[in-house]
Enzyme design. Structure first.
Site, mmCIF file in Angstrom:
data_model
loop_
_atom_site.group_PDB
_atom_site.id
_atom_site.type_symbol
_atom_site.label_atom_id
_atom_site.label_comp_id
_atom_site.label_asym_id
_atom_site.label_seq_id
_atom_site.Cartn_x
_atom_site.Cartn_y
_atom_site.Cartn_z
ATOM 1 N N LYS A 25 0.807 -1.217 0.000
ATOM 2 C CA LYS A 25 0.000 0.000 0.000
ATOM 3 C C LYS A 25 0.839 1.266 0.000
ATOM 4 O O LYS A 25 0.585 2.194 -0.776
ATOM 5 C CB LYS A 25 -0.956 -0.001 1.197
ATOM 6 C CG LYS A 25 -1.823 1.248 1.268
ATOM 7 C CD LYS A 25 -2.934 1.143 2.289
ATOM 8 C CE LYS A 25 -2.450 1.144 3.702
ATOM 9 N NZ LYS A 25 -3.555 1.332 4.678
ATOM 10 N N GLN A 78 7.311 -5.484 12.529
ATOM 11 C CA GLN A 78 6.237 -5.866 13.446
ATOM 12 C C GLN A 78 5.795 -7.276 13.058
ATOM 13 O O GLN A 78 5.128 -7.471 12.038
ATOM 14 C CB GLN A 78 5.063 -4.891 13.362
ATOM 15 C CG GLN A 78 3.970 -5.188 14.384
ATOM 16 C CD GLN A 78 2.726 -4.333 14.187
ATOM 17 O OE1 GLN A 78 2.496 -3.788 13.112
ATOM 18 N NE2 GLN A 78 1.910 -4.220 15.231
ATOM 19 N N GLU A 158 -13.242 6.236 21.188
ATOM 20 C CA GLU A 158 -13.583 5.576 19.934
ATOM 21 C C GLU A 158 -15.080 5.710 19.664
ATOM 22 O O GLU A 158 -15.892 5.762 20.597
ATOM 23 C CB GLU A 158 -13.176 4.102 19.982
ATOM 24 C CG GLU A 158 -11.674 3.867 20.048
ATOM 25 C CD GLU A 158 -10.922 4.490 18.881
ATOM 26 O OE1 GLU A 158 -11.457 4.495 17.758
ATOM 27 O OE2 GLU A 158 -9.806 4.999 19.093
ATOM 28 N N ARG A 319 11.095 11.619 -23.012
ATOM 29 C CA ARG A 319 11.339 10.469 -22.147
ATOM 30 C C ARG A 319 12.620 10.678 -21.333
ATOM 31 O O ARG A 319 13.346 11.650 -21.555
ATOM 32 C CB ARG A 319 11.393 9.204 -23.007
ATOM 33 C CG ARG A 319 10.038 8.853 -23.613
ATOM 34 C CD ARG A 319 10.155 7.772 -24.678
ATOM 35 N NE ARG A 319 10.735 6.550 -24.138
ATOM 36 C CZ ARG A 319 11.190 5.551 -24.898
ATOM 37 N NH1 ARG A 319 11.135 5.659 -26.230
ATOM 38 N NH2 ARG A 319 11.706 4.472 -24.344
ATOM 39 N N LYS A 337 14.232 10.692 -26.509
ATOM 40 C CA LYS A 337 14.602 9.826 -25.385
ATOM 41 C C LYS A 337 16.119 9.815 -25.264
ATOM 42 O O LYS A 337 16.828 9.583 -26.243
ATOM 43 C CB LYS A 337 14.073 8.413 -25.622
ATOM 44 C CG LYS A 337 14.252 7.453 -24.452
ATOM 45 C CD LYS A 337 15.552 6.684 -24.463
ATOM 46 C CE LYS A 337 15.672 5.760 -25.642
ATOM 47 N NZ LYS A 337 16.946 4.974 -25.585
ATOM 48 N N HIS A 349 8.565 18.672 -36.282
ATOM 49 C CA HIS A 349 7.418 17.810 -36.581
ATOM 50 C C HIS A 349 7.817 16.342 -36.702
ATOM 51 O O HIS A 349 8.854 16.017 -37.265
ATOM 52 C CB HIS A 349 6.735 18.164 -37.921
ATOM 53 C CG HIS A 349 6.855 19.570 -38.356
ATOM 54 N ND1 HIS A 349 5.988 20.548 -37.947
ATOM 55 C CD2 HIS A 349 7.751 20.186 -39.174
ATOM 56 C CE1 HIS A 349 6.334 21.696 -38.496
ATOM 57 N NE2 HIS A 349 7.408 21.507 -39.235
ATOM 58 N N ASN A 372 18.102 3.796 -33.563
ATOM 59 C CA ASN A 372 19.079 3.579 -32.499
ATOM 60 C C ASN A 372 19.175 2.146 -32.004
ATOM 61 O O ASN A 372 20.072 1.825 -31.233
ATOM 62 C CB ASN A 372 18.764 4.497 -31.310
ATOM 63 C CG ASN A 372 17.362 4.287 -30.766
ATOM 64 O OD1 ASN A 372 16.460 3.848 -31.481
ATOM 65 N ND2 ASN A 372 17.160 4.606 -29.497
#
EC number: 2.7.7.23
Length: 448
Positions: A25, A78, A158, A319, A337, A349, A372
């Site tokens: 999470k 834990q 609570e 990139r 990139k 363009h 490349n």
């Protein structure tokens, strides 16, 4: 006055099952950084500031992220999930070092700010043994209520245990807490598990502190800042809140966002002066944008640097590893990139510039492709300053195009081109007078 030392314990042991994801999470991203990264960034930093992260068993990815962000972080596990106080005490070794201020935070509250931590610590400096972060809930159902006697916190009730009068209280417990570090273990070790779940609750620290004759206070903040994230819907809400915060900060710094609600920023985006961002732009992590730059609509930028007075887009993609020199221009439907474009370069363009170095004031014509990749490895294209690359050109890397060289349109260039040379590679044009008319007439006869 000597600066107070601090220990921030970030609780990050939860499984996050309601996220329905294989990703832990606290590693889900908000504005390009993990939730854990945002919390650690807000925690006190510098000399005398220590950080500990409590994780669950087998959470190697969380440990790796914590160490990436804070190389000196202490990691504690834990082993059993027996409540928030039990989680804090997993870091007993760190607590025992006796920092002046102990802060307890949660890895799934990425909107927490450094200013809020500072206000909690200020309460300790003024004599409180415990400072609890609270907020005014729009709908307090389910939250623990903070019960006050004047300015002092007397209890955290609570929801299930609250009376009707107490349930009418909208001041709620955010979970985040600051504690006098020298008294922390004396308080935490008194917390028991005599409750329906048999767990050790951090909220019981308030009653224990008061039983020891110590003061507890509440520090208020907004509900948004402490909103926890347990589902993908809540993740989206937190992203929206973070984006609103980042957009406001950018505009306060002088950035023009023409339609702010359509622009997405990363937490580490930096801007120069007089930057303009048009609608529907996405800026990912690791981006800096220089003075006077303009980013046109529908552009996407990640891990790239835009120099002063650069122009990007519309419909452009930068990139990772791309750098645009001052005054460079990347136009519509261009992707770059790992490319360095020196000042004044124009790629107006429909081009791909990858693994390339383009010299100053070169012009890259429409449809130019740096080829490349050979199926196994990436190769470099080097274009000298002042070069002119004609339209619809393929540059097959590794290759060097010299300074001020010209490449004729439609060429596939496979060999190096010297400075000031003209390179052409295309089949000779064949023109047959009247052939089109003969072809057309033949087709017409076939249709009769």
């Amino acid at each position: 006055m000597t600066a107070r030392s601090s220990l921030t314990i970030v609780l990050a042991a939860g499984e996050g099952t309601r996220m329905r994801s294989s990703l832990p999470k606290v590693l889900h991203p908000i504005a390009g950084e993990s939730m854990l990264a945002h919390v650690l960034a807000a925690a006190p930093q510098g000399d005398g500031a220590a950080i500990a992260v409590v994780i669950g068993p087998g959470h190697d990815a969380v440990e790796k992220e914590a160490k990436r962000l804070c190389p000196d972080v202490a990691i504690f596990v834990q082993r059993e999930r027996l409540g928030t106080a039990h989680a804090v005490l997993a870091a007993r070794e760190a607590i025992a070092r006796g920092a002046d201020d102990l802060l307890v935070a949660f890895g799934d509250t990425p909107l927490i700010t450094a200013e809020t931590f500072a206000r909690l610590r200020a309460a300790l400096a003024q004599g409180a043994a415990l400072a609890v972060l609270g907020f005014r809930a729009v709908d307090p159902t389910g939250y623990g209520r903070l019960l006050l006697d004047g300015s002092k916190l007397v209890a955290i009730r609570e929801h299930a245990d609250a009376s009707e009068a107490e349930r009418a209280i909208t001041l709620c417990n955010a979970g985040v807490m600051a504690m006098d570090g020298r008294r922390a273990l004396a308080i935490l070790d008194k917390i028991g598990n005599t409750n329906s779940k048999g767990e050790y609750y951090l909220v019981d620290a308030v009653a224990i502190a008061r039983s020891q004759g110590l003061d507890a206070v509440v520090i208020e903040t907004s509900e948004d800042e402490v909103r926890g994230i347990n589902t993908k819907a809540q993740l989206a809400q937190a992203e929206a809140a973070m984006q609103a915060r980042l957009r406001q900060a950018a505009m306060d710094a002088g950035v023009t966002l023409i339609a702010p609600e359509t622009v997405y920023l990363a937490a580490d985006t930096t801007f120069g002066r007089d930057v303009t961002i048009e609608p529907f732009v996405v800026i990912g992590p690791g981006v800096s944008i220089g003075d006077g730059a303009v980013v046109h609509s529908f552009s996407h930028v990640v891990q790239s640097k835009l120099g002063s007075n650069t122009l990007l887009g519309p419909f452009a993609r930068l990139r990772p590893g791309t750098s645009l020199g001052d005054g460079a221009k990347i136009g519509n439907f261009v992707e770059a990139k790992a490319a360095v474009l020196e000042p004044g370069v124009k790629v107006n363009h429909l081009s791909y510039i990858g693994d390339a170095h383009v010299g100053a004031h070169s012009n890259i014509g429409a449809g130019t492709i740096t080829c490349n990749y050979d199926g196994f490895n990436k190769h470099k294209t080097r274009i000298g300053e002042g070069a002119f690359i004609g339209t619809n050109t393929s540059l097959v890397a590794p290759i060097n195009i010299g300074a001020r060289a010209y490449i004729g349109s439609g060429s596939v260039i496979t060999r190096d081109v010297p400075d000031d040379a003209l390179a052409l590679e295309r089949s000779p044009q064949t023109t047959k007078e009247g052939a089109a008319a003969r072809f057309r007439n033949a087709k017409l006869r076939q249709t009769k």
